[in-house]
Scaffold this motif. Structure first.
Motif, mmCIF file in Angstrom:
data_model
loop_
_atom_site.group_PDB
_atom_site.id
_atom_site.type_symbol
_atom_site.label_atom_id
_atom_site.label_comp_id
_atom_site.label_asym_id
_atom_site.label_seq_id
_atom_site.Cartn_x
_atom_site.Cartn_y
_atom_site.Cartn_z
ATOM 1 N N LEU A 136 -6.431 -6.050 0.006
ATOM 2 C CA LEU A 136 -5.875 -6.990 0.822
ATOM 3 C C LEU A 136 -6.351 -7.296 2.679
ATOM 4 C CD1 LEU A 136 -3.847 -9.354 1.199
ATOM 5 C CD2 LEU A 136 -2.073 -7.661 0.825
ATOM 6 N N LEU A 137 -5.914 -5.586 2.505
ATOM 7 C CA LEU A 137 -6.101 -5.389 4.382
ATOM 8 C C LEU A 137 -7.274 -5.916 4.777
ATOM 9 C CD1 LEU A 137 -3.251 -2.175 4.300
ATOM 10 C CD2 LEU A 137 -2.948 -4.740 4.892
ATOM 11 N N LEU A 179 0.924 -1.439 -0.084
ATOM 12 C CA LEU A 179 -0.120 0.249 -0.128
ATOM 13 C C LEU A 179 1.155 1.105 0.118
ATOM 14 C CD1 LEU A 179 -3.024 0.645 -0.260
ATOM 15 C CD2 LEU A 179 -2.689 1.231 2.649
ATOM 16 N N ALA A 187 2.816 1.506 -3.737
ATOM 17 C CA ALA A 187 1.591 2.017 -4.710
ATOM 18 C C ALA A 187 1.675 3.519 -4.330
ATOM 19 C CB ALA A 187 0.224 0.964 -4.427
ATOM 20 N N ALA A 192 -4.040 -3.442 -2.884
ATOM 21 C CA ALA A 192 -3.358 -3.372 -1.001
ATOM 22 C C ALA A 192 -4.907 -3.450 -0.385
ATOM 23 C CB ALA A 192 -2.103 -2.464 -1.183
ATOM 24 N N ASP A 196 -2.386 -0.885 -7.811
ATOM 25 C CA ASP A 196 -1.666 -1.729 -7.229
ATOM 26 C C ASP A 196 -2.897 -1.228 -5.308
ATOM 27 O OD1 ASP A 196 0.378 -2.904 -8.393
ATOM 28 O OD2 ASP A 196 1.232 -0.963 -9.143
ATOM 29 N N MET A 197 -2.616 0.649 -5.440
ATOM 30 C CA MET A 197 -3.539 0.890 -3.947
ATOM 31 C C MET A 197 -4.221 0.199 -4.006
ATOM 32 S SD MET A 197 -2.984 4.914 -4.462
ATOM 33 C CE MET A 197 -3.497 5.130 -2.873
#
Lengths: 315, 347
Positions: free
Chosen positions: B330-331, A104, A107, B327, B323-324
């Motif tokens: 995922l969290l 994160l 990115a 991620a 990508d943001m």
């Protein structure tokens, strides 16, 4: 062999060692603080990236250099808050959350960079920290160039290492932090909050990691590249193990490691560099990190509660 | 505040919370689009059409999903045993190297495809074997070792491409020679890019599912992952199980690289993988480590990437939004999984 000796007696080599060690010292101390409190922070790689980016961007937008450092620190603490919220009260897998935070943060840096500088092909430069001109010391022969011509951030890194050691071993807060990583139930019995201690440690530690990243843009390279952290964070995780979770040893490890790194860069320009592929030199830091982990594995002094979530009222 | 286990989580909770995690990710997507100054609904629509809007778009998504299914499976089988294999990227490149080594004339038809696939799996397994032996013998944490090997492997690939594996006809560009036609995976439909690597990935997912649900090894992997001490007490050879898991995991990740070379690219270059090994972690977590779920989540993740590329060209929102989002997903997902099993109580 004479090549190596020539390198070792040059002042510029030792100046480079200290320079290369600086980001490692910040980030290693940050990771050490987290782990001493019981939290493995694998967000380190991404937090260094976000620190490098935000510090640089803040200065590029007109902040003073120290404002950039503070911005990086704040951004790092924010990601530390995210990491610790998920891993401490919720007790989620520190491995998975850490990797998630790394992804994160990396990115976010890339996204924000493209958003703020959409058309740029080569990243703009800022005016970085200049080496401090210390009276007398900077003018000493050899030592002056080797040690005393560093930027303020390098001095800050050494100060942080000293402060970390002092806090951990000489203050009640340090005792509580270490206990949170060794025996959280005992901390709770003292009426202290394990959650608060661990979250605080992760936030402060993450802030330091981000400053380590910011050193790269604000002091070493003067602009931001996507790949600039390039595994340094993971190396710092290995350095904490190498230092047996002790600030002094970890500091020594970082300098030793930086020494090898500075040496391999110079060896590339010697006869050895003509024979061996340059990729071998570039791989040396990672290979060394793995060797360090292997060497230190025998006498593990891991904080007993590292990676174990603590749930109040449970033993 | 503390966590209290829920004895019998309701189906609503088990399905609703992951769905909520996806919805929250969409919320973040909306926010990011707003920050980028784009119309969020248009942006989300453009991601969807970019990924699924045409026959070509769908095929591109399937293509992109292929290596992600392999790396996602690799991560899923390892994480089931709490073996933290973060080195799928290195194992992927090991497979790709073998594809070139055996596929550029060293082996002829009809053996080249199966032999190089098996050799690739073996190479990938060997790359993971080192860290796992260090873990079982010396207690060295495998997360850091597998991560560091990724960097070493990329440099090794760079060395190969500039030295022994350099294509003499490559105009100085660091890439390997092209595979002979017999070493290429055939296309599923002639003339379109989609290749049989995708079919193999589906078969691999099915096989992993069978291994996990119908074999002793699958049972042992689960037992080791849930509680190694209890597994050891029950007489399960924990270290042997971890080694077997590593062989399976490394082999699967290697197939990702092998199929990208043999099916899609036809040669090895340094940018073969834009981080498929790392994205595999997200794929596996979104799938809750379920092998068949990996197929679905790999398609979803691939769609986000392919769609974001198209959207970025149209709306000017940076492609890094993909990508943001992943991620974030995922969290949110790990949190959602936790909250299906525990509830927060004050105290």
């Amino acid at each position: 062999m004479t090549d190596i000796i020539d390198i070792l007696i040059s002042a510029s080599f030792w100046a480079a060692v200290i320079r290369i060690a600086t980001p490692l010292i910040f980030a290693t101390m940050g990771e050490l603080i987290c782990e001493r409190a019981g939290v493995l922070n694998l967000g380190i790689e991404g937090i260094m990236v976000i620190g490098a980016f935000t510090g640089w961007m803040a200065v590029y937008q007109g902040m003073p250099l120290w404002g950039g450092v503070a911005t990086a620190m704040g951004a790092g603490m924010l990601f530390g808050l995210l990491h610790s919220t998920l891993t401490v009260p919720f007790g989620l897998s520190q491995h998975v959350v850490g990797l998630g935070v790394t992804l994160l943060a990396t990115a976010t840096a890339s996204f924000a960079y493209r958003l703020m500088l959409p058309e740029v092909t080569s990243p703009p430069k800022i005016e970085p920290f200049q080496p401090l001109d210390l009276p007398v010391l900077s003018d000493l022969p050899f030592l002056g160039e080797a040690i005393f011509q560093q930027t303020a951030l390098t001095w800050a890194a050494f100060a942080v290492a000293g402060l970390t050691a002092f806090t951990l071993y000489r203050t009640p807060l340090g005792l509580a932090l270490r206990a949170a990583g060794e025996n959280p139930a005992a901390v709770e019995a003292q009426g202290l909050s394990v959650t608060a201690l661990r979250m605080g440690a992760v936030m402060v530690g993450s802030g330091l990691m981000a400053v380590g990243g910011a050193f790269l843009t604000l002091s070493a390279f003067s602009s931001f590249f996507f790949e600039m952290v390039n595994g340094r964070g993971w190396v710092c995780v290995a350095l904490v193990v190498f230092g047996a979770w002790k600030p002094g040893k970890a500091l020594l490890g970082a300098i030793l490691f930086a020494g090898f790194d500075a040496l391999q860069i110079r060896l590339q320009q010697t006869d050895l560099g003509a024979v061996l592929p340059y990729q071998l030199f570039l791989a040396a830091p990672y290979i060394l990190s793995i060797l360090a982990l292997i060497l230190m594995s025998r006498r593990a002094e891991v904080p007993a509660a590292l990676m174990l979530p603590y749930n109040k009222g449970e033993r | 505040m503390r966590l209290e286990p829920i004895a019998n989580p309701s189906t609503l909770r088990q399905l609703g919370l992951p769905a909520l995690a996806i919805a929250a990710t969409m919320g973040v997507a909306t926010l990011l689009a707003l920050i980028a100054g784009a119309d969020p609904f248009a942006t989300l629509g453009q991601i969807a059409t970019g990924a699924l809007g045409s026959r070509l778009a769908i095929l591109e998504t399937l293509n992109r999903a292929t290596p992600l299914i392999f790396t996602g499976l690799a991560v899923a089988v390892a994480f089931r045993a709490k073996l933290w294999n973060i080195g799928a990227e290195a194992q992927l490149y090991a497979g790709a190297i073998i594809a070139v080594l055996l596929g550029t004339g060293a082996l002829g038809s009809p053996f080249v495809l199966p032999v190089s696939a098996l050799a690739a799996m073996l190479a990938g397994a060997l790359v993971l074997l080192g860290p796992v032996l260090l873990k079982t013998r010396l207690g060295v944490d495998e997360v850091v070792t597998t991560l560091l090997i990724n960097f070493i492997m990329l440099l090794f690939v760079s060395y190969l491409l500039e030295g022994p594996m350099k294509d003499p006809m490559g105009m100085g560009w660091p890439k390997s020679p092209a595979l002979i036609p017999e070493a290429r995976l055939p296309r599923i439909v002639e003339g379109l890019r989609l290749h049989w690597g995708f079919g193999l990935a589906l078969i691999a997912a099915a096989l992993v599912w069978v291994i996990q649900t119908r074999t002793t090894l699958g049972y042992e992997i689960r037992a080791v992952g849930q509680n190694p001490a209890a597994a050891r007490f029950a007489g399960i050879p924990v270290n042997v199980v971890l080694l077997k898991t590593a062989l399976l995991s490394g082999g699967l990740a290697a197939l990702a690289g092998w199929s990208e070379v043999a099916g899609l690219k036809g040669h090895l270059s340094q940018d073969l993988s834009p981080g498929f090994g790392y994205t595999g972690i997200i794929v596996a977590m979104l799938a809750l480590l379920h092998p068949l779920g990996v197929v679905v989540s790999a398609l979803f993740v691939a769609g986000i990437f392919v769609g974001s590329d198209a959207m970025s060209r149209a709306a000017g929102v940076p492609t890094y939004i993909a990508d943001m989002l992943l991620a974030t997903a995922l969290l949110f997902m790990v949190l959602a999984i936790l909250l299906t099993k525990f509830r927060m109580v004050r105290g």
